[in-house]
Design an enzyme around this catalytic site. Structure first.
Site, PDB file in Angstrom:
ATOM      1  N   LYS A  73       0.825  -1.205   0.000  1.00  0.00           N
ATOM      2  CA  LYS A  73       0.000   0.000   0.000  1.00  0.00           C
ATOM      3  C   LYS A  73       0.858   1.253   0.000  1.00  0.00           C
ATOM      4  O   LYS A  73       0.491   2.260  -0.607  1.00  0.00           O
ATOM      5  CB  LYS A  73      -0.947   0.010   1.205  1.00  0.00           C
ATOM      6  CG  LYS A  73      -2.114  -0.956   1.063  1.00  0.00           C
ATOM      7  CD  LYS A  73      -3.154  -0.718   2.140  1.00  0.00           C
ATOM      8  CE  LYS A  73      -4.327  -1.683   1.982  1.00  0.00           C
ATOM      9  NZ  LYS A  73      -5.281  -1.598   3.102  1.00  0.00           N
ATOM     10  N   LYS A  75      -6.987 -11.127  -9.749  1.00  0.00           N
ATOM     11  CA  LYS A  75      -8.202 -11.156  -8.950  1.00  0.00           C
ATOM     12  C   LYS A  75      -9.061  -9.923  -9.245  1.00  0.00           C
ATOM     13  O   LYS A  75      -8.524  -8.836  -9.430  1.00  0.00           O
ATOM     14  CB  LYS A  75      -7.773 -11.145  -7.471  1.00  0.00           C
ATOM     15  CG  LYS A  75      -8.677 -11.893  -6.550  1.00  0.00           C
ATOM     16  CD  LYS A  75      -8.045 -11.998  -5.171  1.00  0.00           C
ATOM     17  CE  LYS A  75      -8.835 -11.168  -4.178  1.00  0.00           C
ATOM     18  NZ  LYS A  75      -8.339 -11.213  -2.817  1.00  0.00           N
ATOM     19  N   LYS A  90     -11.480  -3.740  -6.652  1.00  0.00           N
ATOM     20  CA  LYS A  90     -12.204  -2.477  -6.817  1.00  0.00           C
ATOM     21  C   LYS A  90     -11.301  -1.372  -7.336  1.00  0.00           C
ATOM     22  O   LYS A  90     -11.765  -0.370  -7.834  1.00  0.00           O
ATOM     23  CB  LYS A  90     -12.934  -2.030  -5.551  1.00  0.00           C
ATOM     24  CG  LYS A  90     -12.389  -2.454  -4.220  1.00  0.00           C
ATOM     25  CD  LYS A  90     -13.407  -2.077  -3.120  1.00  0.00           C
ATOM     26  CE  LYS A  90     -13.152  -2.799  -1.824  1.00  0.00           C
ATOM     27  NZ  LYS A  90     -14.199  -2.632  -0.830  1.00  0.00           N
TER      28      LYS A  90
END
Ligand code: TRP
Length: 326
Positions: free
Chosen positions: A111, A193, A196
């Site tokens: 992140k 995968k 969003k």
């Protein structure tokens, strides 16, 4: 009944991957476990959020979860920030986690690479807040995907250490592996995968997409040039479409292969789209109803927080006492 704690962030729209990989299982768990479902908005602010959007997304997620079948008579559904004990326990856990241990968390590394301009201390401490979520409720089981396993491991380690150093205080949680291994991949890129944050327009099917949008996205789904419709993991595009069909149709893999035996990719895409549209329709109708009945949703959340707070407060009081915080 064993107690399950599940957390979900109110950021971004819920897509088919979240639904089949998580929420649908949560609904099923209500039969066998006592469930605590927490909308983790305090985790969400580790990434910059617009305040009004965050607030709206938080309530909207509650509506979506209820529409999907989370039953407030069976489960506790509440918003994380409504219970101060989460952040309070997180601080105590911070003081019992070594820098080195926390520095090994791979999600922080991912992140912070993606958001180099906002690497804040909260993002680093994220796993301690997650541990607090779980430990406050003495949860025995936590449904976690691959990406959260390391955080659950940290939770177990800090809980075991705390119990050893200060006396038995926390239940040690275990991972709950979902019964149906639905792993939904991106329609535009079936090697990754469904997520969003991916930006391709045809990447994900969102729970609130219209029938037209769903049909259009499936029609553009990436396949291959073999022309054979079979469950073959090496052919990611077709495998993904069949997996989605399987998840909604309740048919076996054999039956599904027979059903599509003499059909083409065009038929497959259309039929997958149709079954998704049909299956999402009642959920979408229920979301609409709940949007028109906000006071009901607010009551559910208030009641959920009230019951959750009792459990959380009891654990937190005991923890403070153990470590000598007055
Ligand atoms: N970190 C989880 C995720 O991003 C969300 C979460 C927060 C969570 N607290 C939790 C999940 C506690 C399970 C248990 O998916």
């Amino acid at each position: 009944m064993k107690r399950v704690f599940s957390g979900i962030q109110p950021t971004g729209a819920i897509h088919l991957g979240n639904y089949l990989g998580a929420v649908k299982n949560w609904v099923a768990y209500q039969q066998d476990y006592e469930n605590i479902f927490c909308i983790v908005n305090s985790h969400a602010i580790t990434i910059a959020q617009n305040p009004d959007t965050l607030r709206e997304k938080t309530y909207e997620l509650a509506m979506i979860l209820l529409a999907c079948g989370i039953d407030p008579k069976k489960s506790h559904l509440f918003i994380q920030s409504e219970i101060d004990e989460h952040t309070a326990l997180s601080w105590i856990l911070d003081c019992n986690i070594a820098m080195g241990e926390m520095s090994r968390m791979t999600q922080f590394k991912d992140k912070s690479q993606k958001n180099p301009k906002n690497i804040n201390v909260g993002l680093f401490n994220y796993p301690a807040l997650m541990a607090a979520d779980i430990l406050l409720y003495q949860a025995e089981l936590v449904p976690v995907g691959e990406d959260q396993k390391q955080h659950l491991e940290l939770t177990r380690n800090v809980a075991e250490r705390f119990n050893r150093d200060f006396g038995e205080c926390f239940k040690i949680p275990e991972a709950l592996i979902p019964p149906i291994g639905a792993r939904v991949m991106g329609l535009d890129n079936p090697e990754t995968k469904m997520s969003k944050s991916a930006n391709g327009a045809n990447h994900a099917i969102f729970l609130q997409d219209s029938a037209d949008e769903i049909m259009k996205k499936f029609k553009k789904a990436t396949t291959d040039s073999q022309g054979v419709i079979a469950f073959d993991k090496n052919r990611a595009g077709i495998y993904n479409l069949l997996g989605i069909y399987e998840a909604f149709s309740k048919k076996s893999k054999d039956e599904i292969e027979k059903h599509f035996a003499n059909k083409g990719y065009g038929d497959l895409k259309r039929e997958v789209a149709e079954i998704v549209i049909e299956s999402l329709r009642p959920i979408q109708e229920r979301i609409q109803q709940l949007k028109n009945d906000r006071s009901y949703v607010m009551d559910v959340l208030k009641d959920g927080a009230f019951r959750a707070r009792e459990i959380a407060a009891k654990t937190y009081r005991e923890v403070k006492d153990r470590i000598g915080l007055v």
